[in-house]
Design an enzyme around this catalytic site. Sequence first.
Site, PDB file in Angstrom:
ATOM      1  CB  CYS A 209     -19.283  40.614  61.584  1.00 45.49           C
ATOM      2  SG  CYS A 209     -20.245  42.259  61.032  1.00 45.49           S
ATOM      3  CB  THR A 210     -15.310  44.609  60.429  1.00 44.97           C
ATOM      4  OG1 THR A 210     -17.346  44.785  59.813  1.00 44.97           O
ATOM      5  CG2 THR A 210     -14.763  45.532  59.278  1.00 44.97           C
TER       6      THR A 210
END
Length: 433
Positions: A209-210
Amino acid sequence: MSAGPVHPSSEPARWKYLDRIRTRPGPFTTPEMFSGETSAEAMDKMKILVIGAGGLGCELLKNLALSGFKNIHVIDMDTIDISNLNRQFLFRQSDVGKFKAEVAAAFVEKRVRGVKITPHNCKIQDFDEDFYMQFQIVVCGLDSIEARRWINATLVNMVDETVEDSYKPLIDGGTEGFKGQARVILPTITSCLECQLDMHAPRAAVPLCTLASIPRQPEHCIEWAHVIAWDKEKPFPQLDKDDPEHITWLYQKALLRAKEFNISGVTYSLTQGVVKNIIPAIAATNSVIAAACCNEALKIATNCAPYLGYPENNYMMYSGNDSIYTYTFKHEKKDDCPVCGVSARELAVDPKWTLQELVDSFAARPEAQLKKPSVRAEGKTLYMQSPPSLEEQTRPNLEKTLAEGLGLVDGQEIGVTDPAFATVSFKFRLKFT
């Protein structure tokens, strides 16, 4: 404190300043353990083993030879690559393709008169305990945790409490960029490398997600190009991390990603480093850590000063990131260490896990780091990686849950083995969460 007499060695002029250290007591010398008259002669007869002839190993061989050790063996299975030449100073361009151990031994023998270095172009696992028993000190300059764990387990396993010569001090050095460490392991007496394994935990992966939404570092942009963009666009059939064209594609994608989020620092060399998981090797760090290791070897050989592990502190950490910083401390021995301890280590698991999930978890756990684990419980074999016939026979167990499927209970002990550590059986006590 007045200086004692200097007892000359066989070549007094050459070893004049060394003899001032190894043949007369200093302010930290323990009198009952020191004999200046015999220290030089003892070092001449002493056999010392160096494992690794790379960046750290080159420094170790040079330092040990110049410290008065006359009989040195070195083990390294690798050959010289052109990329080694910027820091492994015993090698020249004409040596590319040759065995590191042979070239390093010949170079040091030529420059330091009277020293004998015996090279071994093989794995450390190719030798049995009888080979390692001939050495008084073992010094490691390895970049492999697996190899370190193997030699650590071997030296611990060799100890016979009734035979004083079976205790082989292990001096271990390691570097990572501007950081490094030196430690002395006295098998079965001080904490061993396995006790300290959690200090070598695998790097945590960056959450997807980062990478996908909020990159904050240039490395995140490179990983995005590597993991997400490559998989989506597939510019080549398969990623070859050694192909400059493939790395260039990743670099350009990472650069665009970095500009989008106003992140600086993406370079071609950094892209190579992140994709290939390369940690820059710093020659200065190698020299500092090798000097620390050889200093410990000299102190152990002569008892001219207290060494790491005697009486207390056994671990020295070094950092050169911001100026120079060192810190020495005592790493405690662990009762549940699978190599030198006596009790089983607690293992928190979910009883609803399948055996496959448990097996996979051993690779990620900092205290285990086992890549091919086989698992046994009392009275039954749960899963064996080899031989193939037994693996096939136990494979159906991988889909079963620990509690209901396999009948394991809270507090039950399991034994785990790995082919990389043939002499070690890791004992765990299940704790259901």
